[in-house]
Design a protein around this motif. Structure first.
Motif, PDB file in Angstrom:
ATOM      1  N   LEU A 221      31.623  56.293   3.803  1.00 19.48           N
ATOM      2  CA  LEU A 221      30.674  56.330   4.690  1.00 19.48           C
ATOM      3  C   LEU A 221      29.431  55.655   4.611  1.00 19.48           C
ATOM      4  N   GLU A 222      28.875  56.068   3.264  1.00 15.23           N
ATOM      5  CA  GLU A 222      27.567  55.471   2.831  1.00 15.23           C
ATOM      6  C   GLU A 222      27.970  53.939   2.549  1.00 15.23           C
ATOM      7  N   LYS A 223      29.037  53.530   2.079  1.00 11.26           N
ATOM      8  CA  LYS A 223      29.169  52.090   2.014  1.00 11.26           C
ATOM      9  C   LYS A 223      29.390  51.259   3.324  1.00 11.26           C
ATOM     10  N   ALA A 224      29.856  51.864   4.223  1.00 12.80           N
ATOM     11  CA  ALA A 224      29.755  51.352   5.610  1.00 12.80           C
ATOM     12  C   ALA A 224      28.440  51.044   6.130  1.00 12.80           C
ATOM     13  N   PHE A 225      27.602  52.369   6.085  1.00 14.07           N
ATOM     14  CA  PHE A 225      26.252  52.446   6.490  1.00 14.07           C
ATOM     15  C   PHE A 225      25.551  51.355   5.735  1.00 14.07           C
ATOM     16  N   ALA A 226      25.632  51.233   4.533  1.00  7.79           N
ATOM     17  CA  ALA A 226      24.962  50.231   3.905  1.00  7.79           C
ATOM     18  C   ALA A 226      25.276  48.561   4.055  1.00  7.79           C
TER      19      ALA A 226
ATOM     20  N   PHE B 249      34.843  52.822  10.078  1.00  5.60           N
ATOM     21  CA  PHE B 249      35.756  51.851   9.551  1.00  5.60           C
ATOM     22  C   PHE B 249      35.192  51.191   8.647  1.00  5.60           C
ATOM     23  N   LEU B 250      36.042  51.161   7.413  1.00  7.37           N
ATOM     24  CA  LEU B 250      35.405  50.273   6.440  1.00  7.37           C
ATOM     25  C   LEU B 250      36.634  49.194   5.877  1.00  7.37           C
ATOM     26  N   ALA B 251      35.920  47.904   5.660  1.00  5.87           N
ATOM     27  CA  ALA B 251      36.852  46.720   5.180  1.00  5.87           C
ATOM     28  C   ALA B 251      36.332  46.606   3.866  1.00  5.87           C
ATOM     29  N   THR B 252      37.525  46.256   3.014  1.00 10.72           N
ATOM     30  CA  THR B 252      37.312  45.734   1.722  1.00 10.72           C
ATOM     31  C   THR B 252      37.958  44.540   1.378  1.00 10.72           C
ATOM     32  N   VAL B 253      37.256  43.740   0.485  1.00 15.01           N
ATOM     33  CA  VAL B 253      38.261  42.486  -0.096  1.00 15.01           C
ATOM     34  C   VAL B 253      38.207  42.644  -1.635  1.00 15.01           C
ATOM     35  N   GLU B 254      39.551  42.857  -1.899  1.00 19.02           N
ATOM     36  CA  GLU B 254      39.740  42.994  -3.379  1.00 19.02           C
ATOM     37  C   GLU B 254      38.941  44.054  -3.978  1.00 19.02           C
ATOM     38  N   GLY B 255      39.132  45.321  -2.996  1.00 15.98           N
ATOM     39  CA  GLY B 255      38.343  46.578  -3.390  1.00 15.98           C
ATOM     40  C   GLY B 255      36.887  46.634  -3.026  1.00 15.98           C
TER      41      GLY B 255
ATOM     42  N   ALA C  53      33.408  44.986   2.277  1.00 24.25           N
ATOM     43  CA  ALA C  53      32.944  43.673   3.092  1.00 24.25           C
ATOM     44  C   ALA C  53      32.447  44.077   4.567  1.00 24.25           C
ATOM     45  N   GLY C  54      32.990  44.853   5.179  1.00 22.06           N
ATOM     46  CA  GLY C  54      32.577  45.011   6.537  1.00 22.06           C
ATOM     47  C   GLY C  54      32.817  46.442   7.114  1.00 22.06           C
ATOM     48  N   ALA C  55      32.240  46.861   8.166  1.00 26.86           N
ATOM     49  CA  ALA C  55      32.284  47.986   8.905  1.00 26.86           C
ATOM     50  C   ALA C  55      32.239  47.758  10.427  1.00 26.86           C
ATOM     51  N   ALA C  56      32.648  49.145  11.040  1.00 22.03           N
ATOM     52  CA  ALA C  56      32.708  49.125  12.205  1.00 22.03           C
ATOM     53  C   ALA C  56      33.013  50.671  12.680  1.00 22.03           C
ATOM     54  N   ARG C  57      32.880  51.076  13.944  1.00 26.63           N
ATOM     55  CA  ARG C  57      33.178  52.378  14.446  1.00 26.63           C
ATOM     56  C   ARG C  57      33.460  52.398  15.926  1.00 26.63           C
ATOM     57  N   TYR C  58      34.155  53.247  16.482  1.00 27.41           N
ATOM     58  CA  TYR C  58      34.103  53.707  17.862  1.00 27.41           C
ATOM     59  C   TYR C  58      33.792  55.029  18.195  1.00 27.41           C
ATOM     60  N   ARG C  59      33.361  55.258  19.540  1.00 25.90           N
ATOM     61  CA  ARG C  59      33.223  56.495  19.877  1.00 25.90           C
ATOM     62  C   ARG C  59      33.197  56.781  21.542  1.00 25.90           C
ATOM     63  N   LYS C  60      33.936  57.961  21.821  1.00 22.23           N
ATOM     64  CA  LYS C  60      33.950  58.311  23.036  1.00 22.23           C
ATOM     65  C   LYS C  60      32.607  58.245  23.991  1.00 22.23           C
TER      66      LYS C  60
ATOM     67  N   ASP D 110      30.720  58.372  28.223  1.00 25.90           N
ATOM     68  CA  ASP D 110      31.187  58.980  29.544  1.00 25.90           C
ATOM     69  C   ASP D 110      31.907  57.809  30.270  1.00 25.90           C
ATOM     70  N   LYS D 111      32.084  56.555  29.758  1.00 28.40           N
ATOM     71  CA  LYS D 111      32.703  55.619  30.492  1.00 28.40           C
ATOM     72  C   LYS D 111      34.192  55.563  29.798  1.00 28.40           C
ATOM     73  N   GLY D 112      34.302  55.604  28.713  1.00 31.62           N
ATOM     74  CA  GLY D 112      35.793  55.360  28.009  1.00 31.62           C
ATOM     75  C   GLY D 112      35.522  55.530  26.520  1.00 31.62           C
ATOM     76  N   TYR D 113      36.094  54.596  25.745  1.00 31.79           N
ATOM     77  CA  TYR D 113      36.110  54.163  24.447  1.00 31.79           C
ATOM     78  C   TYR D 113      35.066  52.903  24.238  1.00 31.79           C
ATOM     79  N   LYS D 114      33.915  53.137  23.327  1.00 33.36           N
ATOM     80  CA  LYS D 114      33.169  51.995  23.055  1.00 33.36           C
ATOM     81  C   LYS D 114      33.476  51.649  21.467  1.00 33.36           C
ATOM     82  N   LEU D 115      33.468  50.214  21.186  1.00 32.17           N
ATOM     83  CA  LEU D 115      33.571  49.884  19.934  1.00 32.17           C
ATOM     84  C   LEU D 115      32.549  49.217  19.695  1.00 32.17           C
ATOM     85  N   GLU D 116      31.857  49.625  18.374  1.00 37.39           N
ATOM     86  CA  GLU D 116      30.494  49.309  17.815  1.00 37.39           C
ATOM     87  C   GLU D 116      30.445  48.866  16.483  1.00 37.39           C
ATOM     88  N   ARG D 117      29.253  48.227  16.152  1.00 37.95           N
ATOM     89  CA  ARG D 117      28.607  48.285  15.009  1.00 37.95           C
ATOM     90  C   ARG D 117      29.672  47.176  14.059  1.00 37.95           C
ATOM     91  N   PHE D 118      30.306  46.361  14.551  1.00 45.09           N
ATOM     92  CA  PHE D 118      31.175  45.384  13.788  1.00 45.09           C
ATOM     93  C   PHE D 118      30.276  44.718  12.808  1.00 45.09           C
TER      94      PHE D 118
END
Length: 142
Positions: free
Chosen positions: A16-21, A48-54, A57-64, A66-74
């Motif tokens: 999580l700290e890697k994603a937040f960084a 979510f955390l994405a890695t390249v060769e370990g 490299a990237g991060a994202a999240r989703y959350r519920k 009141d409208k539905g499911y929102k994808l965020e912070r790519f």
């Protein structure tokens, strides 16, 4: 030779700290997003955390919402752009959504609209400003 990339759901505090960084570097440092705005709703989100060769490299999240499911912070670090990290993150997030997630949406920065369209998202409504950056609301249609 293609680089080994992986995007996965995370919950370990170290991951999580890697994603937040990554998000801090891309949004706060790179786009001048206020830190408190960038990190709001972290406790309510699935991350979510994405890695390249370990290497992170990237991060994202989703959350519920009141409208539905929102994808965020790519976010993808500059040196890893162009390697399909954004696409890998979108695929991982979409695959992780609950089966009952019928309304899925996001706020796309203008330059990323084409990427999200590849995954069935369509612009909905006028362009708007969020954290000083122009966005479109996009809704998943397929």
């Amino acid at each position: 030779m293609p680089l080994e990339t992986e995007a996965k759901r995370i919950s370990d505090p170290i991951d999580l700290e890697k994603a937040f960084a990554i998000r801090r570097e891309v949004f706060v440092d790179g786009q001048n997003c206020p830190p408190d705005l960038e990190s709001e709703f972290n406790d309510d989100a699935t991350h979510f955390l994405a890695t390249v060769e370990g290497q992170p490299a990237g991060a994202a999240r989703y959350r519920k919402t009141d409208k539905g499911y929102k994808l965020e912070r790519f976010a993808v670090l500059d040196k890893y752009r162009g390697y399909g990290i954004g696409q890998a993150l979108i695929k991982a997030v979409l695959a992780d959504l609950p089966a009952h997630a019928t309304y899925v949406y996001l706020h796309a920065q203008v330059q990323a609209v084409g990427l999200y369209e590849k995954f069935g998202f369509k612009p909905s409504g006028p362009q708007f400003e969020e954290a000083g950056i122009q966005h479109y609301k996009m809704v998943k249609e397929d």
